[in-house]
Design a protein around this motif. Structure first.
Motif, PDB file in Angstrom:
ATOM      1  N   ASN A 112      55.375  29.260 -24.477  1.00  0.00           N
ATOM      2  CA  ASN A 112      56.301  28.319 -25.080  1.00  0.00           C
ATOM      3  C   ASN A 112      56.539  27.067 -24.235  1.00  0.00           C
ATOM      4  OD1 ASN A 112      57.410  31.378 -25.591  1.00  0.00           O
ATOM      5  ND2 ASN A 112      57.491  30.144 -27.446  1.00  0.00           N
ATOM      6  N   TYR A 113      56.476  27.226 -22.926  1.00  0.00           N
ATOM      7  CA  TYR A 113      56.805  26.115 -22.029  1.00  0.00           C
ATOM      8  C   TYR A 113      55.765  26.022 -20.922  1.00  0.00           C
ATOM      9  CZ  TYR A 113      61.276  26.713 -24.379  1.00  0.00           C
ATOM     10  OH  TYR A 113      62.255  26.845 -25.332  1.00  0.00           O
ATOM     11  N   TRP A 114      55.517  24.781 -20.484  1.00  0.00           N
ATOM     12  CA  TRP A 114      54.510  24.505 -19.465  1.00  0.00           C
ATOM     13  C   TRP A 114      55.046  23.546 -18.412  1.00  0.00           C
ATOM     14  CZ3 TRP A 114      49.556  26.576 -19.429  1.00  0.00           C
ATOM     15  CH2 TRP A 114      49.201  27.318 -20.561  1.00  0.00           C
ATOM     16  N   GLY A 115      54.569  23.746 -17.186  1.00  0.00           N
ATOM     17  CA  GLY A 115      54.837  22.785 -16.144  1.00  0.00           C
ATOM     18  C   GLY A 115      53.837  21.649 -16.183  1.00  0.00           C
ATOM     19  N   GLN A 116      53.990  20.726 -15.245  1.00  0.00           N
ATOM     20  CA  GLN A 116      53.133  19.537 -15.227  1.00  0.00           C
ATOM     21  C   GLN A 116      51.838  19.763 -14.445  1.00  0.00           C
ATOM     22  OE1 GLN A 116      55.528  20.072 -13.094  1.00  0.00           O
ATOM     23  NE2 GLN A 116      54.572  19.545 -11.136  1.00  0.00           N
ATOM     24  N   GLY A 117      51.782  20.844 -13.700  1.00  0.00           N
ATOM     25  CA  GLY A 117      50.572  21.185 -12.965  1.00  0.00           C
ATOM     26  C   GLY A 117      50.590  20.735 -11.524  1.00  0.00           C
ATOM     27  N   THR A 118      49.815  21.440 -10.703  1.00  0.00           N
ATOM     28  CA  THR A 118      49.639  21.083  -9.306  1.00  0.00           C
ATOM     29  C   THR A 118      48.153  21.205  -8.971  1.00  0.00           C
ATOM     30  OG1 THR A 118      50.393  21.510  -7.036  1.00  0.00           O
ATOM     31  CG2 THR A 118      50.099  23.434  -8.451  1.00  0.00           C
ATOM     32  N   GLN A 119      47.632  20.221  -8.256  1.00  0.00           N
ATOM     33  CA  GLN A 119      46.188  20.156  -7.980  1.00  0.00           C
ATOM     34  C   GLN A 119      45.839  21.058  -6.797  1.00  0.00           C
ATOM     35  OE1 GLN A 119      43.570  18.227  -9.521  1.00  0.00           O
ATOM     36  NE2 GLN A 119      42.307  19.547  -8.214  1.00  0.00           N
ATOM     37  N   VAL A 120      44.810  21.851  -6.987  1.00  0.00           N
ATOM     38  CA  VAL A 120      44.225  22.642  -5.911  1.00  0.00           C
ATOM     39  C   VAL A 120      42.768  22.219  -5.772  1.00  0.00           C
ATOM     40  CG1 VAL A 120      43.531  24.948  -5.174  1.00  0.00           C
ATOM     41  CG2 VAL A 120      45.771  24.607  -6.234  1.00  0.00           C
ATOM     42  N   THR A 121      42.402  21.805  -4.577  1.00  0.00           N
ATOM     43  CA  THR A 121      41.023  21.396  -4.303  1.00  0.00           C
ATOM     44  C   THR A 121      40.514  22.199  -3.127  1.00  0.00           C
ATOM     45  OG1 THR A 121      41.502  19.154  -5.082  1.00  0.00           O
ATOM     46  CG2 THR A 121      39.505  19.466  -3.778  1.00  0.00           C
ATOM     47  N   VAL A 122      39.385  22.868  -3.338  1.00  0.00           N
ATOM     48  CA  VAL A 122      38.785  23.701  -2.301  1.00  0.00           C
ATOM     49  C   VAL A 122      37.444  23.100  -1.932  1.00  0.00           C
ATOM     50  CG1 VAL A 122      38.093  26.022  -1.642  1.00  0.00           C
ATOM     51  CG2 VAL A 122      39.926  25.704  -3.318  1.00  0.00           C
ATOM     52  N   SER A 123      37.303  22.705  -0.691  1.00  0.00           N
ATOM     53  CA  SER A 123      36.053  22.115  -0.225  1.00  0.00           C
ATOM     54  C   SER A 123      35.164  23.191   0.386  1.00  0.00           C
ATOM     55  CB  SER A 123      36.330  21.021   0.797  1.00  0.00           C
ATOM     56  OG  SER A 123      36.947  21.570   1.948  1.00  0.00           O
ATOM     57  N   SER A 124      33.878  22.968   0.284  1.00  0.00           N
ATOM     58  CA  SER A 124      32.917  23.954   0.808  1.00  0.00           C
ATOM     59  C   SER A 124      32.584  23.691   2.264  1.00  0.00           C
ATOM     60  CB  SER A 124      31.646  23.923  -0.041  1.00  0.00           C
ATOM     61  OG  SER A 124      31.092  22.632  -0.017  1.00  0.00           O
TER      62      SER A 124
END
Length: 124
Positions: A112-124
């Motif tokens: 029903n409800y969502w947040g705005q999101g948070t970026q996760v970046t994983v480098s190799s």
């Protein structure tokens, strides 16, 4: 109306860990099952993990099983996603979502409800 705010994302190296948090306001947090989803560029939003009201039932996608753990603290109106052994393919925007049903769901449209999101970046 429930507002959800995620935090804890960032840039890490493969093998590192991150803990995402999602704080809810504007509703009775304990009435919601909670889920985490993610969306990588050019891909559809996908299920990551979910937890039932009260926290007795947990579910996670096969791709993260054994590495990611979902938990909740109703006293803090919060749900967490502990992510260990991160891989480059975990790179995405991570969203938390609230569902009025009791049991956790893998289906994004049931939330029903969502947040705005948070970026996760994983480098190799």
């Amino acid at each position: 109306q429930v507002q959800l705010v995620e935090s804890g994302g960032g840039l890490v190296q493969a093998g590192d860990s991150l803990r995402l948090s999602c704080v809810a306001s504007g509703g009775t947090f304990g009435n919601y099952a909670m889920g985490w989803f993610r969306q990588a560029p050019g891909k559809e939003r996908e299920f990551v993990a979910a937890i039932s009201r009260g926290g007795s039932i947990r579910d996670s996608a096969d791709s993260v099983k054994g590495r990611f753990t979902i938990s909740r603290d109703d006293a803090k109106n919060s749900v967490y996603l502990q992510m260990n052994s991160l891989k480059p393919e975990d790179t995405a925007v991570y969203y938390c979502a609230a569902d009025l049903r009791v049991r956790p769901s893998r289906v994004a449209t049931q939330y029903n409800y969502w947040g705005q999101g948070t970026q996760v970046t994983v480098s190799s």
